[in-house]
Design an enzyme around this catalytic site. Sequence first.
Site, PDB file in Angstrom:
ATOM      1  N   TYR A  80     -59.023   4.610  14.928  1.00  0.00           N
ATOM      2  CA  TYR A  80     -59.158   4.917  13.507  1.00  0.00           C
ATOM      3  C   TYR A  80     -60.463   4.363  12.949  1.00  0.00           C
ATOM      4  O   TYR A  80     -61.069   4.963  12.066  1.00  0.00           O
ATOM      5  CB  TYR A  80     -57.963   4.362  12.735  1.00  0.00           C
ATOM      6  CG  TYR A  80     -56.650   4.869  13.284  1.00  0.00           C
ATOM      7  CD1 TYR A  80     -56.342   6.229  13.257  1.00  0.00           C
ATOM      8  CD2 TYR A  80     -55.733   4.003  13.883  1.00  0.00           C
ATOM      9  CE1 TYR A  80     -55.155   6.712  13.788  1.00  0.00           C
ATOM     10  CE2 TYR A  80     -54.536   4.477  14.409  1.00  0.00           C
ATOM     11  CZ  TYR A  80     -54.259   5.831  14.363  1.00  0.00           C
ATOM     12  OH  TYR A  80     -53.094   6.302  14.893  1.00  0.00           O
ATOM     13  N   HIS A 103     -47.322  13.511  14.570  1.00  0.00           N
ATOM     14  CA  HIS A 103     -48.356  12.602  15.059  1.00  0.00           C
ATOM     15  C   HIS A 103     -49.586  12.651  14.155  1.00  0.00           C
ATOM     16  O   HIS A 103     -50.220  11.617  13.902  1.00  0.00           O
ATOM     17  CB  HIS A 103     -48.735  12.961  16.492  1.00  0.00           C
ATOM     18  CG  HIS A 103     -49.356  11.824  17.232  1.00  0.00           C
ATOM     19  ND1 HIS A 103     -48.681  10.652  17.510  1.00  0.00           N
ATOM     20  CD2 HIS A 103     -50.607  11.657  17.750  1.00  0.00           C
ATOM     21  CE1 HIS A 103     -49.471   9.825  18.170  1.00  0.00           C
ATOM     22  NE2 HIS A 103     -50.648  10.406  18.322  1.00  0.00           N
ATOM     23  N   LYS A 131     -41.192   1.950  20.552  1.00  0.00           N
ATOM     24  CA  LYS A 131     -41.532   1.872  21.979  1.00  0.00           C
ATOM     25  C   LYS A 131     -41.201   0.494  22.515  1.00  0.00           C
ATOM     26  O   LYS A 131     -41.377  -0.516  21.827  1.00  0.00           O
ATOM     27  CB  LYS A 131     -43.030   2.148  22.182  1.00  0.00           C
ATOM     28  CG  LYS A 131     -43.376   3.628  22.251  1.00  0.00           C
ATOM     29  CD  LYS A 131     -44.822   3.805  22.659  1.00  0.00           C
ATOM     30  CE  LYS A 131     -45.160   5.274  22.842  1.00  0.00           C
ATOM     31  NZ  LYS A 131     -46.560   5.457  23.262  1.00  0.00           N
ATOM     32  N   HIS A 140     -47.895  -0.670  17.167  1.00  0.00           N
ATOM     33  CA  HIS A 140     -48.779  -0.658  18.327  1.00  0.00           C
ATOM     34  C   HIS A 140     -48.606  -1.939  19.141  1.00  0.00           C
ATOM     35  O   HIS A 140     -48.420  -3.018  18.579  1.00  0.00           O
ATOM     36  CB  HIS A 140     -50.247  -0.546  17.900  1.00  0.00           C
ATOM     37  CG  HIS A 140     -50.620   0.825  17.448  1.00  0.00           C
ATOM     38  ND1 HIS A 140     -51.725   1.072  16.657  1.00  0.00           N
ATOM     39  CD2 HIS A 140     -50.051   2.039  17.676  1.00  0.00           C
ATOM     40  CE1 HIS A 140     -51.818   2.367  16.418  1.00  0.00           C
ATOM     41  NE2 HIS A 140     -50.822   2.968  17.021  1.00  0.00           N
ATOM     42  N   ARG A 185     -48.876  10.661  11.204  1.00  0.00           N
ATOM     43  CA  ARG A 185     -49.006   9.240  11.586  1.00  0.00           C
ATOM     44  C   ARG A 185     -50.464   8.802  11.513  1.00  0.00           C
ATOM     45  O   ARG A 185     -50.781   7.720  11.006  1.00  0.00           O
ATOM     46  CB  ARG A 185     -48.439   9.067  12.989  1.00  0.00           C
ATOM     47  CG  ARG A 185     -48.454   7.659  13.558  1.00  0.00           C
ATOM     48  CD  ARG A 185     -47.663   7.666  14.864  1.00  0.00           C
ATOM     49  NE  ARG A 185     -47.939   6.513  15.708  1.00  0.00           N
ATOM     50  CZ  ARG A 185     -47.352   5.324  15.576  1.00  0.00           C
ATOM     51  NH1 ARG A 185     -46.478   5.131  14.608  1.00  0.00           N
ATOM     52  NH2 ARG A 185     -47.640   4.332  16.402  1.00  0.00           N
ATOM     53  N   ARG A 205     -43.167   7.501  14.488  1.00  0.00           N
ATOM     54  CA  ARG A 205     -43.330   8.480  15.567  1.00  0.00           C
ATOM     55  C   ARG A 205     -42.266   9.570  15.434  1.00  0.00           C
ATOM     56  O   ARG A 205     -41.251   9.391  14.754  1.00  0.00           O
ATOM     57  CB  ARG A 205     -43.195   7.800  16.929  1.00  0.00           C
ATOM     58  CG  ARG A 205     -44.237   6.721  17.201  1.00  0.00           C
ATOM     59  CD  ARG A 205     -44.001   6.079  18.557  1.00  0.00           C
ATOM     60  NE  ARG A 205     -45.028   5.097  18.881  1.00  0.00           N
ATOM     61  CZ  ARG A 205     -44.941   3.797  18.613  1.00  0.00           C
ATOM     62  NH1 ARG A 205     -43.858   3.324  17.988  1.00  0.00           N
ATOM     63  NH2 ARG A 205     -45.911   2.966  18.951  1.00  0.00           N
TER      64      ARG A 205
END
Length: 332
Positions: free
Chosen positions: A294, A259, A187, A285, A262, A162
Amino acid sequence: MTHGTSLAPVLEQFFTRRLMQQRQASPHTISSYRDTFRQFLVFAHRRLDREPSKLDFEQIDAPLVVAFLEELETKRGLSVRSRNTRLAAIHSFFRFAAFELPTHAAQIQRVLAIPGKKHTRKQVGFLNRDEVDALLAAPDKSIWSGRRDHAFILTAVQTGLRLSEMTGLKREDVLTGHGAHVRVIGKGRKQRCTPLAKPTRVVLKAWLREPPRGTEDVLFPSARGKRLTVDGVQYLLNKHRVTAAETCPSLKDKRVTVHRLRHTVAMDLLQSGIDRSVIALWLGHESVETTQIYVEATLAMKEQALARTSPPNSAPGRYKPPDPLLGFLNSL
């Protein structure tokens, strides 16, 4: 005269105790929630003609929240996705309030019952191999900034980190020996390691031999040795996109962001037959379901290819009231 329950202390406790102490939320989450409540308090001030720090919890009811969300969509042009993000922040606060203010259960449940809006998921944008190669060839590697930009872009397009993870990398986070990888705190403050391919390892090894700039040990520093800003990263990506578009015209109409790089990594992994659970781990994730976008993008690409086999059928100013509660949010 009967006084209500002051909103300010409950909201402050939500940020300091719930988000920061109990959940140890990431800076990104805190700033997102802060911006939501800053907008909401400004709206409530206009609607109720009462300073945010003097608002009572009882005044923050479901009709007010719905009116706020409608204004975001109709007058400010926010997307449904952004509207749902604002609602998620408000829901999180009211779930906290349910424990703090059980006597307001009915009011709280009415706010929690406000549903998110369904929306059409946008197909993810990514770069193809020719576009990636052109972008990597764009920086002038005879100068320091060009070598930095080349190493930055190559690392981003191979690891899928990220933006905050890329700019937060320290020199010590890169291991270029046996089992070469980069280590990041993503995250939810979760640590993960992402392996480095041989070309990336070679470039980073050479980059680490460059004399470090600044005192912060940042892997990809600015010219002054500081951590790159969001605007700084976007400037360098756009500069090299323009250069790359001279040899790869398809980049002319594409916006290149970290992004999007990514997304490019995820699509490369998926099209190489890598399992979704591995891609989820690679990208950090929370859920395997997040990688579904995706899968949908790949299906959409196949549908577009099929369609080609036959002819087609035919700057507002920022509101800054001198209010203590807004001041608290601004300080976060």
